[in-house]
Design a protein around this motif. Structure first.
Motif, PDB file in Angstrom:
ATOM      1  N   MET A 166      85.106 -15.226 -10.755  1.00  0.00           N
ATOM      2  CA  MET A 166      83.725 -15.377 -10.990  1.00  0.00           C
ATOM      3  C   MET A 166      83.006 -14.106 -10.571  1.00  0.00           C
ATOM      4  O   MET A 166      83.238 -13.598  -9.496  1.00  0.00           O
ATOM      5  CB  MET A 166      83.307 -16.575 -10.169  1.00  0.00           C
ATOM      6  N   LYS A 167      82.135 -13.694 -11.444  1.00  0.00           N
ATOM      7  CA  LYS A 167      81.397 -12.462 -11.215  1.00  0.00           C
ATOM      8  C   LYS A 167      80.025 -12.760 -10.659  1.00  0.00           C
ATOM      9  O   LYS A 167      79.357 -13.666 -11.128  1.00  0.00           O
ATOM     10  CB  LYS A 167      81.223 -11.727 -12.543  1.00  0.00           C
ATOM     11  N   ILE A 168      79.638 -11.943  -9.725  1.00  0.00           N
ATOM     12  CA  ILE A 168      78.287 -12.074  -9.189  1.00  0.00           C
ATOM     13  C   ILE A 168      77.421 -11.116  -9.964  1.00  0.00           C
ATOM     14  O   ILE A 168      77.661  -9.919 -10.022  1.00  0.00           O
ATOM     15  CB  ILE A 168      78.257 -11.738  -7.679  1.00  0.00           C
ATOM     16  N   ARG A 169      76.438 -11.693 -10.576  1.00  0.00           N
ATOM     17  CA  ARG A 169      75.603 -10.856 -11.426  1.00  0.00           C
ATOM     18  C   ARG A 169      74.606 -10.033 -10.647  1.00  0.00           C
ATOM     19  O   ARG A 169      74.326  -8.895 -11.011  1.00  0.00           O
ATOM     20  CB  ARG A 169      74.859 -11.730 -12.418  1.00  0.00           C
ATOM     21  N   ASN A 170      74.027 -10.539  -9.676  1.00  0.00           N
ATOM     22  CA  ASN A 170      73.035  -9.786  -8.881  1.00  0.00           C
ATOM     23  C   ASN A 170      73.579  -9.591  -7.457  1.00  0.00           C
ATOM     24  O   ASN A 170      73.379 -10.434  -6.599  1.00  0.00           O
ATOM     25  CB  ASN A 170      71.712 -10.534  -8.812  1.00  0.00           C
ATOM     26  N   PRO A 171      74.270  -8.468  -7.250  1.00  0.00           N
ATOM     27  CA  PRO A 171      74.776  -8.249  -5.883  1.00  0.00           C
ATOM     28  C   PRO A 171      73.602  -7.998  -4.934  1.00  0.00           C
ATOM     29  O   PRO A 171      72.586  -7.444  -5.342  1.00  0.00           O
ATOM     30  CB  PRO A 171      75.656  -7.009  -6.006  1.00  0.00           C
ATOM     31  N   PRO A 172      73.732  -8.420  -3.710  1.00  0.00           N
ATOM     32  CA  PRO A 172      72.628  -8.195  -2.759  1.00  0.00           C
ATOM     33  C   PRO A 172      72.443  -6.694  -2.489  1.00  0.00           C
ATOM     34  O   PRO A 172      73.412  -5.942  -2.436  1.00  0.00           O
ATOM     35  CB  PRO A 172      73.057  -8.935  -1.500  1.00  0.00           C
ATOM     36  N   ALA A 173      71.202  -6.314  -2.365  1.00  0.00           N
ATOM     37  CA  ALA A 173      70.898  -4.885  -2.118  1.00  0.00           C
ATOM     38  C   ALA A 173      71.370  -4.528  -0.712  1.00  0.00           C
ATOM     39  O   ALA A 173      71.203  -5.305   0.225  1.00  0.00           O
ATOM     40  CB  ALA A 173      69.403  -4.653  -2.251  1.00  0.00           C
ATOM     41  N   PRO A 174      71.972  -3.359  -0.589  1.00  0.00           N
ATOM     42  CA  PRO A 174      72.429  -2.964   0.763  1.00  0.00           C
ATOM     43  C   PRO A 174      71.232  -2.807   1.704  1.00  0.00           C
ATOM     44  O   PRO A 174      70.182  -2.300   1.319  1.00  0.00           O
ATOM     45  CB  PRO A 174      73.136  -1.628   0.545  1.00  0.00           C
ATOM     46  N   GLU A 175      71.422  -3.270   2.903  1.00  0.00           N
ATOM     47  CA  GLU A 175      70.332  -3.200   3.872  1.00  0.00           C
ATOM     48  C   GLU A 175      70.176  -1.766   4.359  1.00  0.00           C
ATOM     49  O   GLU A 175      71.152  -1.084   4.636  1.00  0.00           O
ATOM     50  CB  GLU A 175      70.626  -4.109   5.057  1.00  0.00           C
ATOM     51  N   LYS A 176      68.929  -1.363   4.468  1.00  0.00           N
ATOM     52  CA  LYS A 176      68.654  -0.030   5.002  1.00  0.00           C
ATOM     53  C   LYS A 176      68.510  -0.144   6.512  1.00  0.00           C
ATOM     54  O   LYS A 176      67.775  -1.000   6.994  1.00  0.00           O
ATOM     55  CB  LYS A 176      67.365   0.542   4.410  1.00  0.00           C
ATOM     56  N   SER A 177      69.216   0.717   7.190  1.00  0.00           N
ATOM     57  CA  SER A 177      69.083   0.702   8.648  1.00  0.00           C
ATOM     58  C   SER A 177      68.134   1.829   9.052  1.00  0.00           C
ATOM     59  O   SER A 177      68.300   2.977   8.650  1.00  0.00           O
ATOM     60  CB  SER A 177      70.447   0.882   9.313  1.00  0.00           C
ATOM     61  N   GLU A 178      67.169   1.495   9.856  1.00  0.00           N
ATOM     62  CA  GLU A 178      66.197   2.478  10.327  1.00  0.00           C
ATOM     63  C   GLU A 178      66.363   2.659  11.827  1.00  0.00           C
ATOM     64  O   GLU A 178      66.669   1.706  12.548  1.00  0.00           O
ATOM     65  CB  GLU A 178      64.768   2.004  10.031  1.00  0.00           C
ATOM     66  N   LEU A 179      66.156   3.868  12.258  1.00  0.00           N
ATOM     67  CA  LEU A 179      66.185   4.142  13.688  1.00  0.00           C
ATOM     68  C   LEU A 179      64.821   3.837  14.272  1.00  0.00           C
ATOM     69  O   LEU A 179      63.796   4.229  13.720  1.00  0.00           O
ATOM     70  CB  LEU A 179      66.535   5.609  13.953  1.00  0.00           C
ATOM     71  N   ASN A 180      64.834   3.199  15.402  1.00  0.00           N
ATOM     72  CA  ASN A 180      63.583   2.921  16.082  1.00  0.00           C
ATOM     73  C   ASN A 180      63.233   4.158  16.925  1.00  0.00           C
ATOM     74  O   ASN A 180      63.836   4.412  17.955  1.00  0.00           O
ATOM     75  CB  ASN A 180      63.730   1.686  16.968  1.00  0.00           C
ATOM     76  N   MET A 181      62.281   4.951  16.469  1.00  0.00           N
ATOM     77  CA  MET A 181      61.918   6.209  17.108  1.00  0.00           C
ATOM     78  C   MET A 181      60.988   6.019  18.304  1.00  0.00           C
ATOM     79  O   MET A 181      60.809   6.949  19.090  1.00  0.00           O
ATOM     80  CB  MET A 181      61.254   7.145  16.091  1.00  0.00           C
ATOM     81  N   THR A 182      60.437   4.853  18.469  1.00  0.00           N
ATOM     82  CA  THR A 182      59.476   4.641  19.551  1.00  0.00           C
ATOM     83  C   THR A 182      60.116   4.851  20.913  1.00  0.00           C
ATOM     84  O   THR A 182      59.570   5.554  21.765  1.00  0.00           O
ATOM     85  CB  THR A 182      58.899   3.220  19.459  1.00  0.00           C
ATOM     86  N   SER A 183      61.264   4.274  21.144  1.00  0.00           N
ATOM     87  CA  SER A 183      61.915   4.422  22.451  1.00  0.00           C
ATOM     88  C   SER A 183      62.366   5.860  22.678  1.00  0.00           C
ATOM     89  O   SER A 183      62.296   6.369  23.796  1.00  0.00           O
ATOM     90  CB  SER A 183      63.085   3.456  22.578  1.00  0.00           C
ATOM     91  N   MET A 184      62.804   6.549  21.636  1.00  0.00           N
ATOM     92  CA  MET A 184      63.218   7.944  21.780  1.00  0.00           C
ATOM     93  C   MET A 184      62.022   8.833  22.135  1.00  0.00           C
ATOM     94  O   MET A 184      62.111   9.698  22.999  1.00  0.00           O
ATOM     95  CB  MET A 184      63.891   8.440  20.496  1.00  0.00           C
ATOM     96  N   ILE A 185      60.891   8.591  21.513  1.00  0.00           N
ATOM     97  CA  ILE A 185      59.684   9.372  21.815  1.00  0.00           C
ATOM     98  C   ILE A 185      59.219   9.079  23.232  1.00  0.00           C
ATOM     99  O   ILE A 185      58.787   9.980  23.963  1.00  0.00           O
ATOM    100  CB  ILE A 185      58.584   9.085  20.771  1.00  0.00           C
ATOM    101  N   ASP A 186      59.331   7.820  23.666  1.00  0.00           N
ATOM    102  CA  ASP A 186      58.969   7.473  25.045  1.00  0.00           C
ATOM    103  C   ASP A 186      59.816   8.252  26.045  1.00  0.00           C
ATOM    104  O   ASP A 186      59.306   8.789  27.037  1.00  0.00           O
ATOM    105  CB  ASP A 186      59.150   5.977  25.292  1.00  0.00           C
ATOM    106  N   ILE A 187      61.090   8.338  25.798  1.00  0.00           N
ATOM    107  CA  ILE A 187      61.982   9.067  26.712  1.00  0.00           C
ATOM    108  C   ILE A 187      61.646  10.550  26.727  1.00  0.00           C
ATOM    109  O   ILE A 187      61.623  11.186  27.782  1.00  0.00           O
ATOM    110  CB  ILE A 187      63.460   8.822  26.330  1.00  0.00           C
ATOM    111  N   VAL A 188      61.366  11.131  25.566  1.00  0.00           N
ATOM    112  CA  VAL A 188      61.020  12.551  25.498  1.00  0.00           C
ATOM    113  C   VAL A 188      59.742  12.816  26.293  1.00  0.00           C
ATOM    114  O   VAL A 188      59.655  13.787  27.060  1.00  0.00           O
ATOM    115  CB  VAL A 188      60.868  13.010  24.030  1.00  0.00           C
ATOM    116  N   PHE A 189      58.744  11.952  26.157  1.00  0.00           N
ATOM    117  CA  PHE A 189      57.508  12.140  26.915  1.00  0.00           C
ATOM    118  C   PHE A 189      57.727  11.938  28.414  1.00  0.00           C
ATOM    119  O   PHE A 189      57.140  12.643  29.237  1.00  0.00           O
ATOM    120  CB  PHE A 189      56.410  11.208  26.404  1.00  0.00           C
TER     121      PHE A 189
END
Length: 163
Positions: A1-24
């Protein structure tokens, strides 16, 4: 059986808030712990050349000779400027500075303008502690008068150490 609409790959984003906090935080830490150091001595030093000991020295080149004597433990046992006893404690370094100031005043500004200021040769015992050498250099090179730095002798050289 073929899946006609494969799920879109999830985009992973980096959470920059904690990195900016550490730099400051790091920036604030370095700014708060930064210490401005007072201007250290600016003087020229001529070290003895390594070579044979048969080199001749012109006595007119060495108008001031500072001899620092050490006891067996490395403490300052005596201090002489051109065979004039200066003492050993803080009062000895004050007397050394006063003698240098007196000699600079008697030499006049002509020698300073020509760049022919006096020169000090520091001759120490081999086992003398460095703190006394640094105190002697500080005493002959200048002092602080309020916010101004008064320069005395800028030409400092060392004799070969004696054992």
């Amino acid at each position: 059986m073929k899946i006609r609409n494969p799920p879109a790959p999830e985009k992973s984003e980096l959470n920059m808030t904690s990195m900016i906090d550490i730099v400051f935080l790091l920036l604030i830490f370095f700014v708060m712990t930064f210490k401005v150091v007072e201007l250290e001595g600016d003087f020229s030093i001529k070290m003895p050349l390594a070579g044979t000991s048969n080199a001749t020295i012109d006595p007119t080149d060495l108008p001031l000779e500072l001899r620092l004597l050490a006891d067996d433990t490395g403490n300052l046992a005596g201090m002489k400027l051109n065979d004039i006893q200066m003492g050993t404690g803080p009062e000895g370094f004050d007397k050394l500075r006063g003698t240098i100031v007196g000699q600079m005043a008697s030499a006049g500004p002509i020698a300073e303008e020509a760049g022919e200021g006096p020169e000090v040769e520091i001759d120490t015992d081999y086992n003398l502690r460095y703190e006394y050498v640094i105190r002697a250099i500080t005493a002959v090179s200048g002092y602080k008068d309020g916010d101004q730095v008064v320069k005395l002798i800028e030409k400092i050289k060392f004799a070969k150490p004696r054992r």
